[in-house]
Design a protein around this motif. Structure first.
Motif: not given
Length: 444
Positions: A158-164, A342-343, A360-365
């Motif tokens: 949520y804090c690293l992958l999602m914003p990118f 993974f999602g 949901n997809v963007m916050t999956s692994w």
């Protein structure tokens, strides 16, 4: 002076980030090469999930583990699929038996308890937890080590992958619209066609990277060619990005408004897609006519069609609508199979909006899948469109390791057609009257 130094430092940092973005993301997407970062990321995830599974096995008692195994099994009662004739074999078929009603009552109870169709429109069940709080049962309290890893995973997603991913998604959309607008000003010819293809494939590859996607393409020698029709099983809107990242296609669909409509208009400047108004989509003859005209021009891109007409949850392939197989031409089957660990790539459009699904997809692994290009197929002589569609469907399901269901995906939103009910009634009537003695026997 200090302000100038601070501004200079911030400018250098921005340039470094821009350089890294171009080198690690943009250039690999343009040339469709992999730096191996996604493979390393997925390997780390696999090791982490294996460790989490061991922690769960240690923390859960044997009795609970057995109950869990029953709970998260495939969910469908394992029973042999037999026809009505075989089910009623051994009975006297010379007259109607009141006991025959029990056959239909049993089938009705089975359908109510665990319907094999509606289960295909819910998320695929996993055999173990993948540290996503919305998947199956949650085991983050089994041990403190697992709790720590779960919390770290939330922070990473949520804090690293999602914003990118969100920033990269906006960049991809802006690049697609602006690049298509520029390329659309070029005169028609080979240069414009080449540039258009590069823009499509680059933006699709960037879209896959928005989801930390890792796609393995197999048998690229069978990739769809111009003047053909590419048909594939349908799990998610991501299917289009995945296939478009490895080749260019013309899409068949409905004209939309808003942001999606803006993207459609920009793409139409460079590529000839087959789009219809809402009222025209109901005219099957018009749809077939436009598709036939498109594939007759061997200079046009192959058409990408999902004959199921809706998204299915990655476990089965449902009925292929025959329209795509009536227009003639070469069919290029493609099988797409996602790795659910993974999602969850499946989009349940009756439950989630597009925005919720995207979140949901963007916050999956990650989104990990395999794509198999299968040998081209043509309709045989004296073979009708329905049998041809079933033959293509069987090939796709076999390659993807999915089960085959004869049901129409339209059951996701509609009731069973009256024609199907009548077909079952006629079948039973034939069983009863096969000796032509209905009404002459006794009724029990």
């Amino acid at each position: 002076m200090e302000e100038n130094r601070q501004a200079l430092t911030e400018g250098k940092i921005l340039l470094v980030w821009l350089f890294l973005f171009v080198v690690l993301v943009l250039l690999p997407s343009m040339f469709r090469v992999s730096l191996g970062i996604s493979h390393i990321y997925v390997k780390i995830l696999i090791k982490t999930l294996e460790w989490a599974t061991l922690q769960i096995e240690k923390g859960v008692k044997m009795q609970k583990a057995l109950a869990l195994e029953n709970l998260i099994s495939n969910g469908i009662i394992q029973r042999e699929e037999t026809s009505m004739e075989k089910e009623m074999a051994g009975h006297h078929r010379e007259y109607f038996h009141l006991g025959d009603v029990m056959y239909f009552a049993k089938k009705a109870c089975e359908a109510v308890a665990e319907d094999e169709v509606t289960r295909r429109f819910s998320s695929e069940e996993l055999l173990s937890w993948n540290l996503l709080s919305r998947t199956n049962a949650n085991f983050h309290c089994v041990s403190w080590q697992l709790t720590v890893v779960w919390i770290i995973g939330i922070l990473i997603r949520y804090c690293l992958l999602m914003p990118f991913r969100i920033c990269l998604a906006f960049f991809s959309i802006l690049l697609l619209i602006s690049a298509n607008t520029v390329v659309g000003q070029f005169p028609n010819g080979r240069v414009k066609c080449w540039l258009s293809n590069q823009v499509q494939m680059t933006c699709a590859a960037l879209g896959i990277r928005c989801l930390s996607g890792l796609v393995q393409f197999h048998n690229r020698k069978n990739r769809p060619r111009k003047g053909g029709i590419c048909v594939a099983n349908h799990t998610s809107p991501v299917d289009v990005l995945i296939l478009a990242s490895d080749g260019c296609y013309s899409l068949v669909g409905q004209v939309h408004g808003g942001l999606l409509g803006l993207i459609q208009k920009s793409c139409m400047q460079t590529t000839q897609h087959v789009l219809f108004e809402r009222s025209e989509m109901k005219d099957r003859h018009l749809v077939r006519k436009k598709i036939r005209e498109h594939i007759e021009d061997k200079a046009k891109l192959p058409i990408l069609i999902f004959p199921e007409g809706t998204c299915v949850n990655n476990t089965s392939v449902m009925m292929f609508k025959k329209g795509s197989f009536e227009v003639g031409g070469t069919i290029h089957p493609v099988a797409i199979k996602y790795d659910p660990r993974f999602g969850d790539a499946f989009w349940n459009s009756t439950k989630y909006s597009m925005m919720t699904y995207t979140f949901n997809v963007m916050t999956s692994w990650a989104i990990v899948c395999n794509v198999w290009y299968l040998p081209p197929m043509v309709k045989e002589e004296e073979e009708d469109a329905i049998h041809f569609a079933n033959r293509v469907k069987a090939v796709i399901a076999a390659r993807g390791g999915m089960s085959i269901l004869p049901w129409d995906g339209g059951l996701k939103r509609k009731k069973v057609k009256e024609s199907f009910k009548e077909e079952q009634q006629k079948k039973y009537c034939q069983i009863v009257t096969e000796n032509g003695s209905v009404g002459n026997g006794n009724v029990y």
